[in-house]
Design a protein around this motif. Structure first.
Motif, mmCIF file in Angstrom:
data_model
loop_
_atom_site.group_PDB
_atom_site.id
_atom_site.type_symbol
_atom_site.label_atom_id
_atom_site.label_comp_id
_atom_site.label_asym_id
_atom_site.label_seq_id
_atom_site.Cartn_x
_atom_site.Cartn_y
_atom_site.Cartn_z
ATOM 1 N N THR A 1 0.821 -1.212 0.000
ATOM 2 C CA THR A 1 0.000 0.000 0.000
ATOM 3 C C THR A 1 0.855 1.261 0.000
ATOM 4 O OG1 THR A 1 -1.786 -1.153 1.135
ATOM 5 C CG2 THR A 1 -1.789 1.245 1.259
ATOM 6 N N ARG B 1 3.497 6.037 -7.228
ATOM 7 C CA ARG B 1 2.654 6.967 -8.008
ATOM 8 C C ARG B 1 3.198 8.388 -7.934
ATOM 9 N NH1 ARG B 1 -2.202 4.368 -9.260
ATOM 10 N NH2 ARG B 1 -2.861 2.789 -7.769
ATOM 11 N N LYS C 1 2.871 -7.337 -9.976
ATOM 12 C CA LYS C 1 2.009 -7.042 -11.123
ATOM 13 C C LYS C 1 1.425 -5.631 -11.033
ATOM 14 C CE LYS C 1 -1.983 -8.866 -13.653
ATOM 15 N NZ LYS C 1 -3.076 -9.845 -13.678
ATOM 16 N N TYR C 2 1.010 -5.256 -9.835
ATOM 17 C CA TYR C 2 0.385 -3.943 -9.643
ATOM 18 C C TYR C 2 1.397 -2.822 -9.932
ATOM 19 C CZ TYR C 2 -3.096 -0.809 -7.443
ATOM 20 O OH TYR C 2 -4.049 0.159 -7.182
ATOM 21 N N GLY D 1 2.472 -2.778 -13.652
ATOM 22 C CA GLY D 1 1.369 -2.264 -14.455
ATOM 23 C C GLY D 1 1.221 -0.759 -14.321
ATOM 24 N N THR D 2 1.421 -0.271 -13.111
ATOM 25 C CA THR D 2 1.331 1.176 -12.885
ATOM 26 C C THR D 2 2.437 1.922 -13.629
ATOM 27 O OG1 THR D 2 0.309 0.802 -10.726
ATOM 28 C CG2 THR D 2 1.350 2.953 -11.081
ATOM 29 N N LYS E 1 1.528 1.914 -17.272
ATOM 30 C CA LYS E 1 0.406 2.819 -17.527
ATOM 31 C C LYS E 1 0.862 4.278 -17.509
ATOM 32 C CE LYS E 1 -3.764 0.979 -18.015
ATOM 33 N NZ LYS E 1 -4.062 0.258 -19.232
ATOM 34 N N LYS F 1 -1.219 21.892 -3.382
ATOM 35 C CA LYS F 1 -1.979 20.944 -4.188
ATOM 36 C C LYS F 1 -1.228 19.639 -4.428
ATOM 37 C CE LYS F 1 -4.812 24.377 -6.572
ATOM 38 N NZ LYS F 1 -5.038 25.114 -7.837
ATOM 39 N N ASN G 1 0.654 16.137 -3.733
ATOM 40 C CA ASN G 1 0.534 15.070 -2.758
ATOM 41 C C ASN G 1 1.667 15.179 -1.741
ATOM 42 O OD1 ASN G 1 -1.688 14.087 -4.056
ATOM 43 N ND2 ASN G 1 -0.643 12.383 -5.036
ATOM 44 N N LYS H 1 -5.674 10.342 1.574
ATOM 45 C CA LYS H 1 -5.506 11.763 1.313
ATOM 46 C C LYS H 1 -6.761 12.465 1.806
ATOM 47 C CE LYS H 1 -4.467 14.952 -2.438
ATOM 48 N NZ LYS H 1 -4.267 15.097 -3.890
ATOM 49 N N VAL I 1 -4.627 -2.060 -15.066
ATOM 50 C CA VAL I 1 -3.351 -2.083 -14.336
ATOM 51 C C VAL I 1 -3.296 -3.319 -13.451
ATOM 52 C CG1 VAL I 1 -1.945 -0.856 -12.647
ATOM 53 C CG2 VAL I 1 -3.242 0.441 -14.354
ATOM 54 N N ILE I 2 -4.380 -3.584 -12.778
ATOM 55 C CA ILE I 2 -4.454 -4.771 -11.912
ATOM 56 C C ILE I 2 -5.905 -5.245 -11.902
ATOM 57 C CG2 ILE I 2 -4.942 -3.554 -9.740
ATOM 58 C CD1 ILE I 2 -2.441 -6.453 -10.052
ATOM 59 N N GLU J 1 -8.177 -1.967 -11.357
ATOM 60 C CA GLU J 1 -7.729 -0.590 -11.567
ATOM 61 C C GLU J 1 -7.575 -0.322 -13.050
ATOM 62 O OE1 GLU J 1 -4.664 1.137 -9.056
ATOM 63 O OE2 GLU J 1 -3.739 2.017 -10.841
ATOM 64 N N LYS K 1 -11.273 0.646 0.498
ATOM 65 C CA LYS K 1 -10.196 0.373 1.456
ATOM 66 C C LYS K 1 -9.789 1.647 2.189
ATOM 67 C CE LYS K 1 -5.976 -0.828 0.054
ATOM 68 N NZ LYS K 1 -4.826 -1.612 -0.449
#
Lengths: 452, 249
Positions: free
Chosen positions: A57, A64, A86-87, A90-91, A94, A393, A395, B70, B111-112, B132, B160
């Motif tokens: 997480t 990101r 994989k996540y 893939g990110t 993308k 603004k 993150n 966030k 993506v997933i 996603e 989540k």
């Protein structure tokens, strides 16, 4: 150390947000480039090839945000869980980057660092692996951004500090508030403008509701041999997907909620007070989930001896009730500043003995705690320079990553807002809370305990 | 192993009472040809059967709260209800028509996750439970297999962590290209970013209850759901979509 040039709350853009409070307790920072400049620096120059090690997480949050920084290219993903591999990959794809190399074992990734021309790695694995992996990465020539807690043991944290010094690699620890412009603004109001007067009391909390254990889809169960290879096994040696997914509950992998959450905020106590604590006493409870090895709730009281005199800080972390969420508060005879990563919880109130600066008189007020304090966000927008709103603004982790990559590009450790020495001092203060809970006695600190 | 959490169920509440017409929303431009479903006022007891309507049972996943979301502080986002959603009333025989049905998307390579997860009946929000899609404007579409009378669409984007999805638009149509007999049952796209028209519905924070949208008995075979990122990042997520209604005779 050069002084900033802010007067009466007015920030000079070039001096604002100076990076590098190198070493815990350094409050006023020398005029380096601010976060806006750091972002520019991070975007400039050549590309930086990076890897993500630990794509759970928090790792995905960092990935990101790092992908949003121009010039940062992810060449490798490493995680023992196929789902996370994989996540993350893939990110990255993308985001328009080439498919990264995927690894299960971080040692294999580091062995191929040269071939991939890796320069930096972001580490967001469970805490018990931080020291081992960060040390190995720095020895392999990589700059390291490592999530807090930098280690669940001071010995491990000390190894990270020593390795950074020996290798000359940069090591940024993920206390991201130190790169947050709102926090740096609040620090200047407190430490330089003395807007609260002498701060004698601090308060902080991070409250969360009771939450269930993390689960996993059956098709993504990690094979037993893999779990065992990487040490995720229960007390009987049986491979445990549950412990892998809920590692924060277990002493083997984590230092508990005081490190997971409290570490961020106790770091702010030290930073804003310009001192490390002299003592701490604490109490905690395990009431709702017997399989959690750490207390779900902890209440701690720190004693400080600051340059201005004594101060006390009360901190609580709850995993039994989420009311009030998370913030830190600094209280002096002239006023109170509340600060949080949630802008809605940032405000400034004056005591009868306090004096509202002329520039603040037209700053908007907000309703909070039955009062109408000034909005710290609006004050920052007024005094934080032309890019203040743009900074707000972004993150919250991106700002800290920008600082890291800017420092990497510049090859200058002094630009880091949270070098390992600073995080070590925080870890020393934080990890002692668990000792205080278990002993039931006040833990006294010696100044040398905060130096690695 | 994915653990099976306790299933919460929206059940009928015993007391009788009038339904609040103000909470009903009919699809644009076409009256319902079937008895309209009704959504009672939050917190008020709903009748077990009123005007031939009965509560729709919707199984709920376990609530989750992981990590640090966030902050969600935006006047566009409606305030939390603060209590459980009241039962949704629909004609007897109403079922989830989407279960197991084919799903297509603007992003054919998520993506997933896999698109079929969106109609597999599983609503757990933990890792592995969601699909996603890429950033920006994206949609998913469900083919119900034949023309249906639709009383409600329920969607679980991601629960989540607390976050709100931007510019949520849900449409029902007779054809897969969404050209024939289009009905918009939800639209929070206030600046027409998606180009589907300006909407007046609020953004909302996703929870384990998902979002139930009143379709008012619209007829159609295809349901398409749009979004454009969320308050935490620009990605688009789906855990499950349910379409409550009856097959047309």
């Amino acid at each position: 150390m050069e002084e900033n040039t802010m007067t009466d709350g007015k920030m000079n853009r070039r001096t604002f947000l100076a990076a590098a409070a190198v070493g815990a307790g350094a409050v006023i920072t020398r005029p380096l480039h601010g976060l806006a400049q750091a972002a520019t620096a991070a975007a400039g120059g050549g590309a930086i090839n990076a890897a993500i090690l630990g794509a759970g997480t928090q790792g995905m949050v960092l990935l990101r945000d790092a992908l949003a920084i121009p010039g940062v290219r992810f060449k490798a993903v490493c995680d023992i869980w196929a789902y996370s591999q994989k996540y993350a990959s893939g990110t990255i794809r993308k985001a328009g980057q080439d498919a990264p190399a995927v690894f299960e074992d971080y040692r294999e990734m580091l062995a191929g660092a040269g071939k991939m021309d890796l320069q930096a790695v972001i580490i967001a694995t469970p805490d018990w692996m931080h020291a081992e992996q960060a040390v190995a990465a720095m020895k392999a020539g990589l700059h390291v951004y490592c999530e807090k807690e930098m280690s669940q043991s001071l010995a491990g944290a000390g190894q990270m500090v020593q390795t950074a010094r020996q290798t000359g690699r940069l090591c940024q620890i993920g206390h991201q508030r130190r790169s947050n412009p709102l926090y740096r603004f609040a620090l200047d109001l407190i430490a330089r403008d003395k807007i609260c007067g002498r701060v004698t009391t601090c308060y902080g909390q991070w409250n969360r509701p009771v939450s269930p254990a993390s689960t996993w889809p059956e098709k993504f169960v990690i094979p037993d041999e893999t779990l065992k290879k990487y040490g995720y096994a229960d007390a009987d040696g049986k491979p445990s997907m549950h412990e892998f997914r809920n590692w924060r509950w277990y002493r083997k992998y984590s230092a508990g909620p005081i490190a997971d959450l409290g570490s961020h905020q106790i770091d702010i106590f030290n930073w804003f007070l310009g001192a490390e604590p002299a003592a701490v006493l604490a109490s905690g409870g395990r009431d709702f989930n017997p399989s959690r090895q750490w207390c779900q709730d902890i209440l701690a009281v720190y004693e400080y001896n600051t340059k201005g005199g004594s101060a006390r800080a009360f901190y609580q972390v709850l995993n039994s009730n989420g009311y009030g969420n998370y913030f830190e508060r600094f209280m002096g005879e002239a006023g109170t500043i509340s600060i949080s990563e949630d802008p809605a919880r940032c405000h400034l109130a004056f005591e009868p003995a306090g004096k509202v600066p002329e520039w603040m008189t037209d700053v908007a007020t907000v309703a909070a705690d039955g009062q109408t304090p000034f909005s710290l966000v609006e004050a920052f927008k007024k005094r934080g320079g032309p890019d203040a709103e743009a900074q707000l603004k972004k993150n919250i982790h991106r700002l800290h990553l920008e600082n890291f990559f800017a420092a990497v590009r510049a090859g200058d450790v002094k630009l880091l807002t949270c070098p390992p020495e600073t995080a070590y001092a925080t870890a020393a203060a934080v990890l002692a809370v668990n000792d205080a809970v278990e002993s039931g006695a006040k833990v006294q600190f010696k100044p040398e305990q905060f130096k690695a | 192993m994915m653990k099976s959490h306790v299933i919460g169920t929206l059940v009928a509440m015993a007391a009788a009472g009038l339904l609040a017409a103000g909470c009903q929303k009919k699809p644009e431009s076409q009256p319902a040809s079937q008895p309209a479903a009704r959504q009672p006022v939050a917190g008020e007891p709903a009748p077990a059967a009123a005007g031939g309507l009965v509560p729709v049972e919707i199984s709920l996943p376990a609530p989750l709260f992981e990590g640090t979301p966030k902050p969600v502080d935006d006047p566009q986002i409606e305030k939390p209800l603060g209590k459980r959603r009241p039962p949704f009333l629909a004609p007897p025989g109403t079922v989830n028509l989407a279960l197991g049905r084919a799903v297509t998307s603007s992003d054919s390579a998520p993506v997933i996750g896999d698109l079929e997860q969106i109609t597999d009946g599983k609503k757990e929000g933990t890792d592995g439970g969601f699909v996603e899609l890429g950033g920006g404007k994206q949609w998913v579409q469900i083919d119900l297999g034949s023309p249906c009378t639709i009383y409600a669409v329920a969607v679980w984007h991601y629960h989540k962590q607390a976050r709100a999805y931007r510019r949520v638009v849900v449409q029902i149509a007779a054809d897969q290209d969404m050209l024939s007999n289009i009905r918009t049952i939800y639209n929070s796209d206030r600046d027409n970013t998606l180009g589907l028209g300006v909407g007046k519905d609020k953004d909302y924070v996703d929870t384990h209850e998902g979002r139930l949208m009143d379709a008012g008995g619209a007829t159609g075979q295809f349901v398409r759901l749009y979004s454009n990122g969320n308050t935490a990042n620009d990605a688009n997520h789906y855990i499950e979509v349910e379409v409550y209604g009856k097959r047309a005779p």
